[in-house]
Design a protein around this motif. Structure first.
Motif, PDB file in Angstrom:
ATOM      1  N   HIS A  29      35.562   4.314 -16.267  1.00  0.00           N
ATOM      2  CA  HIS A  29      34.293   4.279 -16.997  1.00  0.00           C
ATOM      3  C   HIS A  29      33.374   5.373 -16.434  1.00  0.00           C
ATOM      4  CE1 HIS A  29      33.586   1.846 -13.400  1.00  0.00           C
ATOM      5  NE2 HIS A  29      32.307   2.147 -13.519  1.00  0.00           N
ATOM      6  N   PRO A  30      32.385   5.809 -17.229  1.00  0.00           N
ATOM      7  CA  PRO A  30      31.456   6.827 -16.734  1.00  0.00           C
ATOM      8  C   PRO A  30      30.334   6.187 -15.921  1.00  0.00           C
ATOM      9  CG  PRO A  30      30.962   6.350 -19.024  1.00  0.00           C
ATOM     10  CD  PRO A  30      32.184   5.532 -18.659  1.00  0.00           C
ATOM     11  N   ALA A  31      29.876   6.875 -14.908  1.00  0.00           N
ATOM     12  CA  ALA A  31      28.682   6.442 -14.174  1.00  0.00           C
ATOM     13  C   ALA A  31      27.487   6.701 -15.085  1.00  0.00           C
ATOM     14  CB  ALA A  31      28.551   7.225 -12.873  1.00  0.00           C
ATOM     15  N   TRP A  64      29.329   8.883  -7.105  1.00  0.00           N
ATOM     16  CA  TRP A  64      29.686   9.424  -8.410  1.00  0.00           C
ATOM     17  C   TRP A  64      28.416   9.876  -9.099  1.00  0.00           C
ATOM     18  CZ3 TRP A  64      32.379   4.452  -7.684  1.00  0.00           C
ATOM     19  CH2 TRP A  64      33.712   4.623  -7.329  1.00  0.00           C
ATOM     20  N   GLU A  65      28.477  11.032  -9.715  1.00  0.00           N
ATOM     21  CA  GLU A  65      27.335  11.586 -10.432  1.00  0.00           C
ATOM     22  C   GLU A  65      27.300  11.053 -11.866  1.00  0.00           C
ATOM     23  OE1 GLU A  65      24.886  13.289  -9.125  1.00  0.00           O
ATOM     24  OE2 GLU A  65      25.864  13.302  -7.151  1.00  0.00           O
ATOM     25  N   PRO A  66      26.116  11.085 -12.515  1.00  0.00           N
ATOM     26  CA  PRO A  66      26.017  10.584 -13.893  1.00  0.00           C
ATOM     27  C   PRO A  66      27.050  11.247 -14.810  1.00  0.00           C
ATOM     28  CG  PRO A  66      23.840  11.035 -13.012  1.00  0.00           C
ATOM     29  CD  PRO A  66      24.837  11.556 -12.007  1.00  0.00           C
ATOM     30  N   GLY A  67      27.719  10.409 -15.598  1.00  0.00           N
ATOM     31  CA  GLY A  67      28.724  10.892 -16.537  1.00  0.00           C
ATOM     32  C   GLY A  67      30.115  11.028 -15.953  1.00  0.00           C
ATOM     33  N   GLU A  68      30.249  10.983 -14.638  1.00  0.00           N
ATOM     34  CA  GLU A  68      31.555  11.158 -14.000  1.00  0.00           C
ATOM     35  C   GLU A  68      32.432   9.929 -14.248  1.00  0.00           C
ATOM     36  OE1 GLU A  68      32.691  13.601 -10.079  1.00  0.00           O
ATOM     37  OE2 GLU A  68      31.238  11.993  -9.755  1.00  0.00           O
ATOM     38  N   LEU A  69      33.620  10.166 -14.830  1.00  0.00           N
ATOM     39  CA  LEU A  69      34.571   9.081 -15.081  1.00  0.00           C
ATOM     40  C   LEU A  69      35.263   8.710 -13.781  1.00  0.00           C
ATOM     41  CD1 LEU A  69      36.215  10.348 -18.385  1.00  0.00           C
ATOM     42  CD2 LEU A  69      34.721   8.365 -18.131  1.00  0.00           C
ATOM     43  N   HIS A  70      35.353   7.395 -13.520  1.00  0.00           N
ATOM     44  CA  HIS A  70      35.954   6.943 -12.268  1.00  0.00           C
ATOM     45  C   HIS A  70      36.533   5.544 -12.431  1.00  0.00           C
ATOM     46  CE1 HIS A  70      31.837   5.433 -12.280  1.00  0.00           C
ATOM     47  NE2 HIS A  70      32.270   4.446 -11.494  1.00  0.00           N
ATOM     48  N   ALA A  80      32.172  -4.881  -2.468  1.00  0.00           N
ATOM     49  CA  ALA A  80      31.432  -3.617  -2.390  1.00  0.00           C
ATOM     50  C   ALA A  80      30.015  -3.807  -2.916  1.00  0.00           C
ATOM     51  CB  ALA A  80      32.136  -2.527  -3.191  1.00  0.00           C
ATOM     52  N   VAL A  81      29.082  -3.045  -2.361  1.00  0.00           N
ATOM     53  CA  VAL A  81      27.728  -2.951  -2.891  1.00  0.00           C
ATOM     54  C   VAL A  81      27.675  -1.675  -3.716  1.00  0.00           C
ATOM     55  CG1 VAL A  81      25.302  -2.584  -2.295  1.00  0.00           C
ATOM     56  CG2 VAL A  81      26.674  -4.206  -0.995  1.00  0.00           C
ATOM     57  N   ILE A  82      27.110  -1.783  -4.903  1.00  0.00           N
ATOM     58  CA  ILE A  82      26.990  -0.630  -5.795  1.00  0.00           C
ATOM     59  C   ILE A  82      25.510  -0.357  -6.026  1.00  0.00           C
ATOM     60  CG2 ILE A  82      27.522   0.318  -8.063  1.00  0.00           C
ATOM     61  CD1 ILE A  82      29.916  -1.731  -8.087  1.00  0.00           C
ATOM     62  N   LEU A  83      25.070   0.827  -5.635  1.00  0.00           N
ATOM     63  CA  LEU A  83      23.698   1.279  -5.858  1.00  0.00           C
ATOM     64  C   LEU A  83      23.731   2.308  -6.972  1.00  0.00           C
ATOM     65  CD1 LEU A  83      20.686   1.852  -5.106  1.00  0.00           C
ATOM     66  CD2 LEU A  83      21.579   3.484  -3.424  1.00  0.00           C
ATOM     67  N   GLU A  84      22.937   2.089  -8.007  1.00  0.00           N
ATOM     68  CA  GLU A  84      22.799   3.063  -9.092  1.00  0.00           C
ATOM     69  C   GLU A  84      21.349   3.521  -9.111  1.00  0.00           C
ATOM     70  OE1 GLU A  84      25.453   1.848 -12.700  1.00  0.00           O
ATOM     71  OE2 GLU A  84      24.521   0.051 -11.858  1.00  0.00           O
ATOM     72  N   THR A  85      21.120   4.820  -9.200  1.00  0.00           N
ATOM     73  CA  THR A  85      19.760   5.341  -9.109  1.00  0.00           C
ATOM     74  C   THR A  85      19.593   6.648  -9.876  1.00  0.00           C
ATOM     75  OG1 THR A  85      17.984   5.969  -7.580  1.00  0.00           O
ATOM     76  CG2 THR A  85      20.241   6.568  -6.938  1.00  0.00           C
ATOM     77  N   THR A  86      18.348   6.913 -10.249  1.00  0.00           N
ATOM     78  CA  THR A  86      17.993   8.215 -10.822  1.00  0.00           C
ATOM     79  C   THR A  86      17.518   9.157  -9.721  1.00  0.00           C
ATOM     80  OG1 THR A  86      15.737   7.422 -11.228  1.00  0.00           O
ATOM     81  CG2 THR A  86      17.310   7.250 -13.057  1.00  0.00           C
TER      82      THR A  86
END
Length: 98
Positions: A29-31, A64-70, A80-86
């Motif tokens: 999926h994309p970030a 992972w950068e925005p849009g990067e599929l992973h 795991a802890v997942i942090l998503e940020t602008t």
């Protein structure tokens, strides 16, 4: 806890906890935002679209950068802890690329 990098200049941040059983996956999926995947317990593998699988274990994080599929696979039960940020990540001397 200095395990997660500091975030600067961001106007949005979300934190989630992922629990994957051995053999489980977070499918390709994309970030949507800049994403930090920080392994707390267990082991697994991660892959950026088209790239090799890389092993991850406790104390490691992946950005992972925005849009990067992973994709992520759990080779043992994994938390795991997942942090998503602008914002911009402050990846100081505690963090190094392997």
């Amino acid at each position: 806890m200095d395990f997660l990098p500091r975030v600067k200049d961001g106007d949005e941040a979300r934190v989630s906890v992922a629990y994957l059983r051995r053999g489980g996956t977070l499918g390709m999926h994309p970030a949507t935002l800049r994403q930090v995947f920080s392994v707390l317990t267990g082991a697994g593998e991660v892959q950026i679209s088209g790239g090799p699988r890389r092993s991850v274990r406790p104390g490691m994080l992946v950005v992972w950068e925005p849009g990067e599929l992973h994709q992520t696979w759990a080779t043992t039960d994994l938390t795991a802890v997942i942090l998503e940020t602008t914002g911009t990540l402050d990846l100081d001397e505690h963090f190094r690329e392997l």
